[in-house]
Design a protein around this motif. Structure first.
Motif, mmCIF file in Angstrom:
data_model
loop_
_atom_site.group_PDB
_atom_site.id
_atom_site.type_symbol
_atom_site.label_atom_id
_atom_site.label_comp_id
_atom_site.label_asym_id
_atom_site.label_seq_id
_atom_site.Cartn_x
_atom_site.Cartn_y
_atom_site.Cartn_z
ATOM 1 N N GLU A 226 0.841 -1.179 0.000
ATOM 2 C CA GLU A 226 0.000 0.000 0.000
ATOM 3 C C GLU A 226 0.885 1.240 0.000
ATOM 4 O OE1 GLU A 226 -2.452 -0.199 3.402
ATOM 5 O OE2 GLU A 226 -3.511 -2.008 2.765
ATOM 6 N N VAL A 227 0.373 2.301 -0.575
ATOM 7 C CA VAL A 227 1.129 3.545 -0.590
ATOM 8 C C VAL A 227 1.095 4.145 0.818
ATOM 9 C CG1 VAL A 227 1.326 5.860 -1.554
ATOM 10 C CG2 VAL A 227 0.613 3.958 -3.006
ATOM 11 N N SER A 228 2.213 4.192 1.461
ATOM 12 C CA SER A 228 2.282 4.704 2.821
ATOM 13 C C SER A 228 2.622 6.190 2.801
ATOM 14 C CB SER A 228 3.351 3.961 3.620
ATOM 15 O OG SER A 228 4.636 4.320 3.160
ATOM 16 N N PHE A 230 5.169 7.529 4.037
ATOM 17 C CA PHE A 230 6.580 7.740 3.733
ATOM 18 C C PHE A 230 6.856 7.648 2.234
ATOM 19 C CE2 PHE A 230 6.834 6.624 8.236
ATOM 20 C CZ PHE A 230 7.699 7.618 8.688
ATOM 21 N N VAL A 231 6.101 6.818 1.522
ATOM 22 C CA VAL A 231 6.258 6.754 0.073
ATOM 23 C C VAL A 231 5.854 8.079 -0.550
ATOM 24 C CG1 VAL A 231 5.423 5.653 -2.037
ATOM 25 C CG2 VAL A 231 5.951 4.256 -0.031
ATOM 26 N N VAL A 232 4.739 8.662 -0.088
ATOM 27 C CA VAL A 232 4.301 9.963 -0.581
ATOM 28 C C VAL A 232 5.369 11.016 -0.281
ATOM 29 C CG1 VAL A 232 2.508 11.733 -0.483
ATOM 30 C CG2 VAL A 232 1.889 9.325 -0.236
ATOM 31 N N ALA A 233 5.882 11.008 0.948
ATOM 32 C CA ALA A 233 6.900 11.986 1.342
ATOM 33 C C ALA A 233 8.168 11.829 0.517
ATOM 34 C CB ALA A 233 7.212 11.845 2.832
ATOM 35 N N ASP A 234 8.613 10.585 0.321
ATOM 36 C CA ASP A 234 9.825 10.348 -0.458
ATOM 37 C C ASP A 234 9.674 10.886 -1.880
ATOM 38 O OD1 ASP A 234 11.097 9.103 1.648
ATOM 39 O OD2 ASP A 234 10.521 7.086 1.030
ATOM 40 N N THR A 235 8.505 10.663 -2.472
ATOM 41 C CA THR A 235 8.275 11.094 -3.849
ATOM 42 C C THR A 235 8.262 12.615 -3.955
ATOM 43 O OG1 THR A 235 6.922 9.106 -4.150
ATOM 44 C CG2 THR A 235 6.765 10.789 -5.851
ATOM 45 N N ALA A 236 7.591 13.274 -3.012
ATOM 46 C CA ALA A 236 7.536 14.740 -3.037
ATOM 47 C C ALA A 236 8.910 15.352 -2.799
ATOM 48 C CB ALA A 236 6.535 15.228 -1.988
ATOM 49 N N ILE A 237 9.636 14.829 -1.830
ATOM 50 C CA ILE A 237 10.963 15.373 -1.507
ATOM 51 C C ILE A 237 11.921 15.196 -2.676
ATOM 52 C CG2 ILE A 237 12.993 14.955 -0.032
ATOM 53 C CD1 ILE A 237 10.969 14.490 2.276
ATOM 54 N N ALA A 238 11.712 14.136 -3.469
ATOM 55 C CA ALA A 238 12.551 13.913 -4.653
ATOM 56 C C ALA A 238 12.203 14.854 -5.801
ATOM 57 C CB ALA A 238 12.413 12.471 -5.113
ATOM 58 N N GLY A 239 11.117 15.644 -5.636
ATOM 59 C CA GLY A 239 10.763 16.628 -6.663
ATOM 60 C C GLY A 239 9.824 16.115 -7.729
ATOM 61 N N HIS A 241 6.516 15.965 -8.582
ATOM 62 C CA HIS A 241 5.268 16.587 -8.154
ATOM 63 C C HIS A 241 4.044 15.758 -8.544
ATOM 64 C CE1 HIS A 241 2.458 20.357 -8.299
ATOM 65 N NE2 HIS A 241 2.263 19.634 -7.201
ATOM 66 N N GLY A 242 3.921 15.455 -9.826
ATOM 67 C CA GLY A 242 2.760 14.707 -10.298
ATOM 68 C C GLY A 242 2.634 13.346 -9.643
ATOM 69 N N GLU A 243 3.748 12.636 -9.543
ATOM 70 C CA GLU A 243 3.736 11.309 -8.918
ATOM 71 C C GLU A 243 3.339 11.403 -7.447
ATOM 72 O OE1 GLU A 243 7.109 8.733 -9.516
ATOM 73 O OE2 GLU A 243 7.650 9.810 -11.341
ATOM 74 N N ALA A 244 3.798 12.467 -6.791
ATOM 75 C CA ALA A 244 3.491 12.630 -5.377
ATOM 76 C C ALA A 244 1.995 12.869 -5.160
ATOM 77 C CB ALA A 244 4.302 13.784 -4.791
ATOM 78 N N LEU A 245 1.374 13.656 -6.032
ATOM 79 C CA LEU A 245 -0.063 13.903 -5.907
ATOM 80 C C LEU A 245 -0.852 12.616 -6.164
ATOM 81 C CD1 LEU A 245 -0.417 17.395 -7.640
ATOM 82 C CD2 LEU A 245 -0.526 16.887 -5.186
ATOM 83 N N LEU A 246 -0.428 11.829 -7.169
ATOM 84 C CA LEU A 246 -1.091 10.549 -7.437
ATOM 85 C C LEU A 246 -0.924 9.597 -6.258
ATOM 86 C CD1 LEU A 246 -0.143 9.940 -11.195
ATOM 87 C CD2 LEU A 246 -2.423 10.424 -10.260
ATOM 88 N N ALA A 247 0.275 9.556 -5.681
ATOM 89 C CA ALA A 247 0.523 8.693 -4.525
ATOM 90 C C ALA A 247 -0.329 9.120 -3.338
ATOM 91 C CB ALA A 247 2.006 8.733 -4.159
ATOM 92 N N LEU A 252 -4.758 8.001 0.400
ATOM 93 C CA LEU A 252 -6.006 8.389 1.056
ATOM 94 C C LEU A 252 -7.129 7.423 0.703
ATOM 95 C CD1 LEU A 252 -5.835 12.270 0.622
ATOM 96 C CD2 LEU A 252 -5.383 10.944 2.696
ATOM 97 N N ALA A 253 -7.142 6.958 -0.557
ATOM 98 C CA ALA A 253 -8.164 5.996 -0.978
ATOM 99 C C ALA A 253 -7.994 4.662 -0.268
ATOM 100 C CB ALA A 253 -8.092 5.794 -2.491
#
Length: 351
Positions: A226-228, A230-239, A241-247, A252-253
């Motif tokens: 499941e997308v945790s 920390f996965v969302v945070a890792d993706t956003a911090i890596a820059g 943007h689009g992937e982070a919003l999808l994650a 949340l779903a």
């Protein structure tokens, strides 16, 4: 007695003794024999590893090792002294005693006598989960130094960071490399069962050649990952943007809560801020900051492309989102998306 065993009994444990204990505290990853071995604590996975490790250690010294299993709650008087007594050919003996937290009066009385004068060539291993105070007098006697024993603590693994440390230790012990994001995904997939997480680690270690990557985790356990937060945070911090919003939407779903989501971002950004600009070796800095070596290394990788200004913006955006998801705003999703936008773009919102 083999020299290796006598020296093992006399050495201390990494990390020092527990508060109030006069005997060595030994890591479950590096178990060793002693006249009395107390395996304490509720985490059965760690206890099973420790007990198996003591047996393997003794069998490596002498394949003729005699192993006897007893239950302290279903005990026949005289059994402990009978199974620890030297045999005709003098084989070493390992006596594993389960259920000490439920021990009978007969076992307690005989065990207290035994620790005062352990048999030569015998290792008595006592398993106490800590579920009750039953047997406390015996534990106190062992921890005071009676019998020349050691203790192998097996504390409960509850926090996400503890599970990450456990899994990372599995791969480190096997000299197997795993990508940090793959490690997070693996732990997320087995967040509720340490036994399954341990089995998954061992499967990957035995089956996979080379490094363990995100693709490997997806191949083996994609249906469970499941997308945790920390996965969302890792993706956003890596820059990304689009992937982070999808994650974020996926998380949340899947039932993720906005409050711990923001907390995950705050923890990672706080670690980055503590590490930023410091050129100390990872191990030295980790010790000074009370962190793990891999946490320092990960924070330094995360800091690529960041500067003091962008890190400050990200921390401010996270602090704002924290208040909003806790009731200061009507739309937690918008608050999360705005925070992620600031962090992923490293620019003020709307810039």
């Amino acid at each position: 007695m083999p020299a290796a065993r006598s020296s093992a009994r006399g050495t201390g444990a990494r990390g020092g003794a527990a508060k109030g204990a006069k005997i060595p505290q030994v890591s479950w990853r590096e178990p060793r024999p002693a006249p009395i071995v107390l395996v304490s604590g509720p985490e059965e996975v760690l206890a099973e590893r420790a007990i198996a490790g003591v047996r393997e250690y003794l069998r490596a010294e002498d394949p003729a090792l005699e192993v006897t299993d007893l239950r302290a709650d279903d005990y026949e008087a005289g059994t402990l002294f009978a199974v620890t007594s030297p045999s005709l050919f003098g084989e070493p003996r390992l006596v594993r005693v389960a259920g000490v937290e439920k021990c009978s009066d007969a076992f307690l009385q005989e065990a207290l006598k035994y620790v005062e004068n352990p048999q030569e060539g015998a290792t008595v291993l006592l398993r106490h989960t800590g579920a009750t105070v039953r047997g406390k007098k015996l534990l106190d006697a062992i921890r005071s130094g009676a019998g020349g024993g050691i203790e192998i603590p097996c504390a409960a693994v509850k926090r996400d960071s503890d599970r990450v440390d456990f899994a990372a230790g599995e791969f480190k012990a096997a000299r197997k490399r795993i990508q940090p994001t793959a490690l997070r995904s693996l732990v997320s997939a087995f967040a509720d069962d340490l036994t399954e997480l341990a089995a998954a680690c061992q499967q990957l270690i035995s089956d996979v050649e080379g490094d363990i990557t995100d693709d490997v985790i997806t191949k083996y356990y994609g249906g469970r990952v499941e997308v945790s937060a920390f996965v969302v945070a890792d993706t956003a911090i890596a820059g990304r943007h689009g992937e982070a919003l999808l994650a974020l939407r996926h998380a949340l779903a899947s039932g993720a809560d906005p409050v711990p989501m923001v907390a995950a971002f705050a923890m990672k950004l706080r670690t980055m801020a503590r590490v930023a600009g410091n050129r100390e070796p990872s191990r030295q800095l980790a010790q000074r900051l009370g962190m793990k070596d891999w946490q320092v290394d990960r924070a330094r990788r995360d800091l690529a492309g960041w500067n003091e200004r962008s890190l400050g913006l990200a921390i401010q955006a996270t602090a704002r989102a924290d208040g909003e998801v806790k009731g200061a705003a009507r739309d937690p999703l918008f608050a999360l998306e705005r925070m992620i936008t600031v962090i992923a773009t490293r620019q003020p919102y709307g810039a």
